[in-house]
Design an enzyme around this catalytic site. Structure first.
Site, PDB file in Angstrom:
ATOM      1  N   ASP A 126       0.159   4.601 -35.615  1.00  0.00           N
ATOM      2  CA  ASP A 126      -0.997   4.087 -34.873  1.00  0.00           C
ATOM      3  C   ASP A 126      -1.200   4.928 -33.615  1.00  0.00           C
ATOM      4  O   ASP A 126      -0.295   5.670 -33.219  1.00  0.00           O
ATOM      5  CB  ASP A 126      -0.776   2.611 -34.502  1.00  0.00           C
ATOM      6  CG  ASP A 126      -2.086   1.833 -34.392  1.00  0.00           C
ATOM      7  OD1 ASP A 126      -3.166   2.455 -34.436  1.00  0.00           O
ATOM      8  OD2 ASP A 126      -2.029   0.598 -34.258  1.00  0.00           O
ATOM      9  N   GLY A 154       2.213  -6.034 -32.089  1.00  0.00           N
ATOM     10  CA  GLY A 154       1.788  -6.954 -33.147  1.00  0.00           C
ATOM     11  C   GLY A 154       1.213  -6.245 -34.366  1.00  0.00           C
ATOM     12  O   GLY A 154       1.552  -6.574 -35.508  1.00  0.00           O
ATOM     13  N   ARG A 194     -10.205   1.356 -24.644  1.00  0.00           N
ATOM     14  CA  ARG A 194     -10.494   0.555 -25.849  1.00  0.00           C
ATOM     15  C   ARG A 194     -11.723  -0.325 -25.667  1.00  0.00           C
ATOM     16  O   ARG A 194     -12.350  -0.724 -26.624  1.00  0.00           O
ATOM     17  CB  ARG A 194      -9.273  -0.310 -26.220  1.00  0.00           C
ATOM     18  CG  ARG A 194      -8.239   0.475 -27.014  1.00  0.00           C
ATOM     19  CD  ARG A 194      -6.981  -0.327 -27.226  1.00  0.00           C
ATOM     20  NE  ARG A 194      -6.249  -0.500 -25.987  1.00  0.00           N
ATOM     21  CZ  ARG A 194      -5.130  -1.202 -25.869  1.00  0.00           C
ATOM     22  NH1 ARG A 194      -4.618  -1.793 -26.925  1.00  0.00           N
ATOM     23  NH2 ARG A 194      -4.506  -1.297 -24.708  1.00  0.00           N
ATOM     24  N   ARG A 199      -9.546  -8.066 -35.714  1.00  0.00           N
ATOM     25  CA  ARG A 199      -9.111  -8.685 -34.468  1.00  0.00           C
ATOM     26  C   ARG A 199     -10.193  -9.642 -33.977  1.00  0.00           C
ATOM     27  O   ARG A 199     -11.370  -9.291 -33.955  1.00  0.00           O
ATOM     28  CB  ARG A 199      -8.888  -7.595 -33.398  1.00  0.00           C
ATOM     29  CG  ARG A 199      -8.325  -8.148 -32.098  1.00  0.00           C
ATOM     30  CD  ARG A 199      -8.267  -7.090 -31.008  1.00  0.00           C
ATOM     31  NE  ARG A 199      -7.243  -6.085 -31.193  1.00  0.00           N
ATOM     32  CZ  ARG A 199      -5.986  -6.208 -30.756  1.00  0.00           C
ATOM     33  NH1 ARG A 199      -5.608  -7.289 -30.133  1.00  0.00           N
ATOM     34  NH2 ARG A 199      -5.116  -5.233 -30.960  1.00  0.00           N
ATOM     35  N   GLU A 235       0.848  -1.197   0.000  1.00  0.00           N
ATOM     36  CA  GLU A 235       0.000   0.000   0.000  1.00  0.00           C
ATOM     37  C   GLU A 235       0.884   1.247   0.000  1.00  0.00           C
ATOM     38  O   GLU A 235       2.097   1.167   0.186  1.00  0.00           O
ATOM     39  CB  GLU A 235      -0.948  -0.030   1.208  1.00  0.00           C
ATOM     40  CG  GLU A 235      -1.940  -1.181   1.081  1.00  0.00           C
ATOM     41  CD  GLU A 235      -2.928  -1.266   2.229  1.00  0.00           C
ATOM     42  OE1 GLU A 235      -2.959  -0.366   3.083  1.00  0.00           O
ATOM     43  OE2 GLU A 235      -3.666  -2.263   2.255  1.00  0.00           O
ATOM     44  N   LYS A 257      -7.533  -3.856 -40.625  1.00  0.00           N
ATOM     45  CA  LYS A 257      -7.168  -4.774 -39.552  1.00  0.00           C
ATOM     46  C   LYS A 257      -8.399  -5.489 -39.019  1.00  0.00           C
ATOM     47  O   LYS A 257      -9.458  -4.879 -38.892  1.00  0.00           O
ATOM     48  CB  LYS A 257      -6.512  -3.967 -38.428  1.00  0.00           C
ATOM     49  CG  LYS A 257      -6.058  -4.828 -37.264  1.00  0.00           C
ATOM     50  CD  LYS A 257      -5.241  -4.032 -36.284  1.00  0.00           C
ATOM     51  CE  LYS A 257      -6.054  -3.507 -35.140  1.00  0.00           C
ATOM     52  NZ  LYS A 257      -5.249  -2.951 -34.060  1.00  0.00           N
TER      53      LYS A 257
HETATM   54  C1  R5P Z   1      -6.382  -0.798 -31.440  1.00  0.00           C
HETATM   55  O1  R5P Z   1      -7.270  -0.859 -32.270  1.00  0.00           O
HETATM   56  C2  R5P Z   1      -5.300   0.229 -31.457  1.00  0.00           C
HETATM   57  O2  R5P Z   1      -5.524   1.219 -32.407  1.00  0.00           O
HETATM   58  C3  R5P Z   1      -3.938  -0.401 -31.682  1.00  0.00           C
HETATM   59  O3  R5P Z   1      -3.816  -0.778 -33.021  1.00  0.00           O
HETATM   60  C4  R5P Z   1      -3.721  -1.573 -30.808  1.00  0.00           C
HETATM   61  O4  R5P Z   1      -4.003  -1.263 -29.480  1.00  0.00           O
HETATM   62  C5  R5P Z   1      -2.305  -2.061 -30.914  1.00  0.00           C
HETATM   63  O5  R5P Z   1      -2.143  -3.212 -30.130  1.00  0.00           O
HETATM   64  P1  R5P Z   1      -0.891  -4.156 -30.350  1.00  0.00           P
HETATM   65  O6  R5P Z   1       0.340  -3.327 -30.311  1.00  0.00           O
HETATM   66  O7  R5P Z   1      -0.966  -5.139 -29.223  1.00  0.00           O
HETATM   67  O8  R5P Z   1      -1.080  -4.836 -31.672  1.00  0.00           O
END
Ligand code: R5P
Length: 295
Positions: free
Chosen positions: A221, A228, A98, A196, A36, A194
């Protein structure tokens, strides 16, 4: 204004205070053996609060998210107790944002919960940077402002001598960011698509035929977490014949081996901003925050 630097954003906060020539209320964080901790504001060295003076708490919430969030909530609450103020909070990276809807049945909408926690503790206004989806602000009855770091990223990229560049976002949703940076660089921009998996988290960046042969590419980004997404985009542009691939983002969370993953994919360099304090946070958003606070 009084700038209150949170432990997770101390450098950025001092930079903002310098930009504004404002007073700073420092705090000390003392740890206890059981994990803590307690926040203590340096009230002894702080002059009297002037009537109407705004307190600005600057605290980002990158990993460890829970600790940084709790520190933020405790800072807001304690300022309310000590000075009877509702502070403005600057949360450069807003954790959990997110998860902006129920993607799968029964899931929490964490973005909504976090915003309401900040508001309920007594913040009167939130300023954040390149939040994943501004739509989350509708979940809270608080004035929320999203500013972008893309201008600062563009200015930084202008200095590195790119050859016939093109800016590419690895996701169609981030095309507006690519546009801002491309306008500063005076070049073209484009995007990949993209996908996911909501259950496994696996991502797939689809290859599109973009004319990158012999050109420098900036893969841009909002967030780099595991790396990734941008690594996949870098591999694609290299396979399409790009001269060099640079990677830039606002929030460089860089979890696990993200840095290595991106470099191994063929990236020349990776740039991030100080919304998160990481090894690649070379671009400061302090001027953007300072400007927003002046308004
Ligand atoms: C998600 O849609 C964000 O725009 C990023 O593309 C995402 O958070 C990237 O995550 P990572 O680096 O794990 O691929």
């Amino acid at each position: 204004m009084v700038i209150v630097p949170g432990p997770a954003s101390s450098n950025l906060a001092l930079n903002v205070a310098e930009n504004l020539s404002d007073d700073v209320l420092f705090l000390n964080l003392r740890d206890f053996p059981d994990g803590e901790w307690v926040v203590q504001f340096d009230v002894e060295n702080f002059k009297e609060k002037r009537p109407g003076e705004e307190f600005i708490v600057i605290q980002t919430t990158y990993p460890n998210q829970e600790k940084n969030l709790l520190q933020l909530l405790i800072m807001i609450d304690t300022l309310k107790d000590l000075f009877s103020v509702s502070p403005i909070v600057v949360v450069p990276y807003l954790a959990f944002s997110r998860q902006d809807k129920r993607f799968l049945p029964g899931e929490a909408i964490t973005a909504k919960t976090i915003l309401n926690l900040i508001h309920d503790r007594g913040a009167k206004r939130l300023i954040t940077v390149d939040v994943h989806n501004e739509g989350i602000f509708s979940h809270v009855e608080m004035d929320c402002v999203n500013v972008t770091a893309m201008g600062e990223i563009g200015k930084h990229l202008l200095k590195i001598g790119l050859k016939n560049p093109i800016v590419i976002s690895p996701d169609e949703g981030a095309i507006n960011h690519a546009k801002i940076v491309a306008e500063i660089l005076g070049c073209e921009y484009d995007f990949f698509k993209k996908k996911r998996s909501r259950t496994t988290g696996e991502i797939n960046v689809e290859k599109r035929d973009i004319e990158v042969k012999g050109r420098d590419v900036v893969v841009l980004d909002d967030i780099i977490s595991t790396g990734g997404t941008v690594a996949k985009a870098v591999k694609i542009v290299k396979s399409l014949g790009a001269l060099r691939a640079y990677v830039a983002c606002t929030h460089s969370l860089l979890v696990k081996d993200a840095f290595k993953t991106i470099i191994d994919a063929g990236a020349e360099k990776i740039f991030g901003t100080d919304t998160v304090q990481s090894e690649i946070s070379v671009i400061s958003i302090a001027p953007v925050i300072a400007e927003t606070l002046k308004k």
